[in-house]
Scaffold this motif. Structure first.
Motif, PDB file in Angstrom:
ATOM      1  N   TYR A  69       0.818  -1.224   0.000  1.00 22.29           N
ATOM      2  CA  TYR A  69       0.000   0.000   0.000  1.00 22.29           C
ATOM      3  C   TYR A  69       0.845   1.263   0.000  1.00 22.29           C
ATOM      4  O   TYR A  69       0.431   2.290  -0.543  1.00 22.29           O
ATOM      5  CB  TYR A  69      -0.971  -0.006   1.186  1.00 22.29           C
ATOM      6  N   LYS A  87      -5.355  -2.016   4.604  1.00 21.81           N
ATOM      7  CA  LYS A  87      -4.619  -0.759   4.405  1.00 21.81           C
ATOM      8  C   LYS A  87      -4.489  -0.444   2.916  1.00 21.81           C
ATOM      9  O   LYS A  87      -4.549   0.724   2.505  1.00 21.81           O
ATOM     10  CB  LYS A  87      -3.239  -0.853   5.053  1.00 21.81           C
ATOM     11  N   GLU A 142      -7.915   0.748   1.672  1.00 25.03           N
ATOM     12  CA  GLU A 142      -8.141   2.094   2.214  1.00 25.03           C
ATOM     13  C   GLU A 142      -7.394   3.137   1.387  1.00 25.03           C
ATOM     14  O   GLU A 142      -7.925   4.207   1.078  1.00 25.03           O
ATOM     15  CB  GLU A 142      -7.688   2.144   3.676  1.00 25.03           C
ATOM     16  N   THR A 143      -6.172   2.836   0.999  1.00 24.36           N
ATOM     17  CA  THR A 143      -5.370   3.762   0.176  1.00 24.36           C
ATOM     18  C   THR A 143      -6.054   4.022  -1.157  1.00 24.36           C
ATOM     19  O   THR A 143      -6.133   5.168  -1.621  1.00 24.36           O
ATOM     20  CB  THR A 143      -3.957   3.181  -0.059  1.00 24.36           C
ATOM     21  N   VAL A 172      -9.361   3.546  -1.967  1.00 25.40           N
ATOM     22  CA  VAL A 172     -10.674   4.188  -1.797  1.00 25.40           C
ATOM     23  C   VAL A 172     -10.516   5.650  -1.408  1.00 25.40           C
ATOM     24  O   VAL A 172     -11.242   6.522  -1.890  1.00 25.40           O
ATOM     25  CB  VAL A 172     -11.516   3.416  -0.755  1.00 25.40           C
ATOM     26  N   ARG A 173      -9.564   5.930  -0.526  1.00 23.82           N
ATOM     27  CA  ARG A 173      -9.318   7.315  -0.094  1.00 23.82           C
ATOM     28  C   ARG A 173      -8.959   8.211  -1.282  1.00 23.82           C
ATOM     29  O   ARG A 173      -9.225   9.413  -1.278  1.00 23.82           O
ATOM     30  CB  ARG A 173      -8.198   7.321   0.947  1.00 23.82           C
ATOM     31  N   ASN A 174      -8.369   7.610  -2.303  1.00 18.86           N
ATOM     32  CA  ASN A 174      -7.981   8.368  -3.500  1.00 18.86           C
ATOM     33  C   ASN A 174      -8.990   8.212  -4.635  1.00 18.86           C
ATOM     34  O   ASN A 174      -8.682   8.506  -5.792  1.00 18.86           O
ATOM     35  CB  ASN A 174      -6.588   7.920  -3.958  1.00 18.86           C
ATOM     36  N   ASN A 175     -10.198   7.738  -4.292  1.00 16.31           N
ATOM     37  CA  ASN A 175     -11.309   7.636  -5.253  1.00 16.31           C
ATOM     38  C   ASN A 175     -10.986   6.779  -6.472  1.00 16.31           C
ATOM     39  O   ASN A 175     -11.366   7.115  -7.599  1.00 16.31           O
ATOM     40  CB  ASN A 175     -11.748   9.041  -5.703  1.00 16.31           C
ATOM     41  N   TYR A 205     -16.061  -1.119   2.348  1.00 13.11           N
ATOM     42  CA  TYR A 205     -15.755  -0.163   1.278  1.00 13.11           C
ATOM     43  C   TYR A 205     -16.735  -0.242   0.115  1.00 13.11           C
ATOM     44  O   TYR A 205     -16.568   0.459  -0.883  1.00 13.11           O
ATOM     45  CB  TYR A 205     -14.324  -0.374   0.788  1.00 13.11           C
TER      46      TYR A 205
END
Length: 199
Positions: free
Chosen positions: A79, A113, A116-117, A119-122, A150
């Motif tokens: 990640y 993790k 999450e990386t 999804v957080r960045n779309n 998610y």
């Protein structure tokens, strides 16, 4: 898709079908980008492996040179490296490695993790799982929990040997139903490239 297959991996899954020793060719970033950008009528460029994110220095140089959509096929563990090139990636297929079929240990925290990386960045991401008849209840539950958290799709792929399924059809259906009854964004898709004998 145009496939670019990288030759190293940080995991050693028992079902891996990548030949890491033959047909290797080294490219400079600019040289390979020129070939890729000339290729017409493709949906995207698939970075696959091995594990593409091991080659982070090359990717940092290579990806900004491309004029194509980028599809990353990854084992979903690196990640921190994903974060370094995330702006150049359009779609991510993250392989969730189950200890029951890959013997890689419990990687769910690391996979979390990674997701999450993304999804957080779309970024568009889905989970892919190669499974066999040894799939465990906690592996199913942990995978579903990740996908639900998610709101992303799960693609189930029965383990194959060459072009033949290694699992009885009834077990494949049972596993699919087990997932799908708890999470209806589950799909069952065999490893089509093996049926077609395409690498």
């Amino acid at each position: 898709q145009l496939f670019i297959r990288f030759s190293r991996c940080n995991l050693h899954c028992k079902y891996c079908d990548t030949d890491f020793k033959s047909d290797l060719k080294e490219y400079k970033a600019a040289e390979l980008a020129k070939i890729v950008n000339k290729t017409e009528n493709i949906h995207s460029v698939s970075l696959t492996g091995g594990e593409p994110l091991l080659e982070i220095d090359f990717l940092n140089e290579f990806l900004p040179l491309l004029n194509k959509k980028i599809y990353l096929e990854t084992n979903g563990t690196l990640y921190e490296n994903l974060a370094k090139i995330i702006d150049y990636i359009d779609i991510i297929a993250a392989d969730i490695k189950l200890n029951s079929s890959s013997f890689s240990g419990n990687l769910f925290e690391t996979h979390g993790k990674f997701i999450e990386t993304a999804v957080r960045n779309n970024k568009e991401i889905f989970l892919k799982i190669v499974f066999d008849e040894n799939i465990a209840e906690d592996e199913i539950e942990n995978t579903i929990a990740l996908a639900k958290k998610y709101d992303i799709e799960i693609i189930l792929q029965p383990k194959m040997e060459g072009e033949k399924l290694k699992i009885p059809a009834y077990h494949i259906l049972q596993t699919f139903e087990h997932f799908n009854n708890s999470y209806n964004k589950t799909r069952l898709i065999p490893q089509v490239h093996k049926f077609l004998d395409v690498r």
